[in-house]
Motif scaffolding. Sequence first.
Motif, mmCIF file in Angstrom:
data_model
loop_
_atom_site.group_PDB
_atom_site.id
_atom_site.type_symbol
_atom_site.label_atom_id
_atom_site.label_comp_id
_atom_site.label_asym_id
_atom_site.label_seq_id
_atom_site.Cartn_x
_atom_site.Cartn_y
_atom_site.Cartn_z
ATOM 1 N N VAL A 47 46.040 38.653 49.444
ATOM 2 C CA VAL A 47 46.027 37.781 48.270
ATOM 3 C C VAL A 47 45.563 36.407 48.730
ATOM 4 C CG1 VAL A 47 47.870 39.018 47.051
ATOM 5 C CG2 VAL A 47 48.454 37.111 48.563
ATOM 6 N N GLY A 48 45.167 35.572 47.789
ATOM 7 C CA GLY A 48 44.744 34.244 48.197
ATOM 8 C C GLY A 48 44.195 33.424 47.049
ATOM 9 N N ALA A 49 43.949 32.150 47.353
ATOM 10 C CA ALA A 49 43.423 31.234 46.346
ATOM 11 C C ALA A 49 42.735 30.062 47.030
ATOM 12 C CB ALA A 49 44.547 30.726 45.444
ATOM 13 N N GLY A 50 41.675 29.581 46.378
ATOM 14 C CA GLY A 50 40.983 28.409 46.891
ATOM 15 C C GLY A 50 39.482 28.543 46.729
ATOM 16 N N LYS A 51 38.790 27.426 46.924
ATOM 17 C CA LYS A 51 37.338 27.437 46.782
ATOM 18 C C LYS A 51 36.659 28.209 47.904
ATOM 19 C CE LYS A 51 37.622 22.951 45.822
ATOM 20 N NZ LYS A 51 37.239 21.536 45.572
ATOM 21 N N GLY A 52 37.364 28.437 48.994
ATOM 22 C CA GLY A 52 36.816 29.238 50.080
ATOM 23 C C GLY A 52 37.446 30.608 50.206
#
Length: 426
Positions: A47-52
């Motif tokens: 899972v993850g989040a961010g512009k990268g």
Amino acid sequence: MNSSARFQDNPDAFLRRLFDVAVAAADPMKQLSRYLPEPPKGRTIVVGAGKGSARMAEALEACWEGPLEGVVVTRYGHEAPCKHIEILSASHPVPDEAGEKAAKRILETVSDLTEDDLVIVLISGGGSALLSLPPEGVTLADKIAVNKALLRCGAAIDEVNCVRKHLSAIKGGRLAAAIHPARCHTLLISDVPGDDPAIIASGPTVGETTTVEDARAILKRYEIDLPDHVARHLDTEAARCVTPDDPRLARAENHIIATPFMSLEAAADAAREAGLDVLVLGDTIEGEAKDVGIVHAGIAGSVVHHGVPAKRPAIILSGGETSVTVKGEGRGGRNVEFLLSLAVELNGLEGVYALAGDTDGVDGREEVAGAVIGPDTLERARLLGLDARAALADNDGHGFFEALGDQVITGPTLTNVNDFRAILIL
């Protein structure tokens, strides 16, 4: 880049090359494989989040041996191709419903895991807005209103994130708590001064040391009034974040794979190779963008007039994240505001060129990384009927540099290690 003629003949192109070097140093495809955890006995969830985060997911799929599945959320337009990890998109910097739905999906994805399972969490700058999940009793509209107010008032990123954490159901260590009892292995790209994992994307997998009282103090400092029901939430136990000593964080690890300083060092090495005297001011420079521009102009002037603290030909490099207290009606953002202030203060000083840009390719809300200036910037603007001081007062850096044709446009870089500033002095 070993010829001095290159930067003398085309300073703008040289500065752009240094910017590209800095961005490339933070590419997850180059960095992520060194920080992989041991495979688990059970499932591997991502899972993850961010512009990268999408590029991080792509890099993980390229080097992970064994099955994996999961979902990450990135900014609209910052997607990357993945086969096993679902890529969702949402709004940044102002949250939207897509981000709220993505945060719910992520919590659902890590529910009902066992201690034999592994969750790899991919976090980069922008994740805080993209993981916008309000707690019970607070609406997304409430969070958007508070977020907009914080962005407009010039609050520092750590202050913004402190408030966000206490108005969230997933940040401030809450995601790691939800992952328990599975192992939580977080990989982060830092976009914050000091590289504190608790600040990057508001620390969804990191125990939090700030308090509800700190959040209230920030709101009071910037004179931001909350609706009564939001203020009441801050009086509840649900507003308190997960603390570092919480037993649910015992199996949570955090590893930073790319930092602003790594990118500054890569650019510095390239500049030295070209024959320049290099002065690195650091990667933690904050404050009002226009004030930072004035200080950088003073240092550049000292190099020109006195040969200190560097000797020509030289380059001054710095990073960090400035802020802009919005008073005008212009289009922002902080890098072009810095450049406007720098240009006004330099006042056409011969031999001084500069570039400032956000390494994610987006300065403020514009799909523009930043811009460049040179000794002729103010005169060229005057011939077009533009006033740099007026543009600065109106917070209209993007409008000013667009008219000059001096914008730096990269498109999404799929990474984010904050702002990059370079001043070339010939």
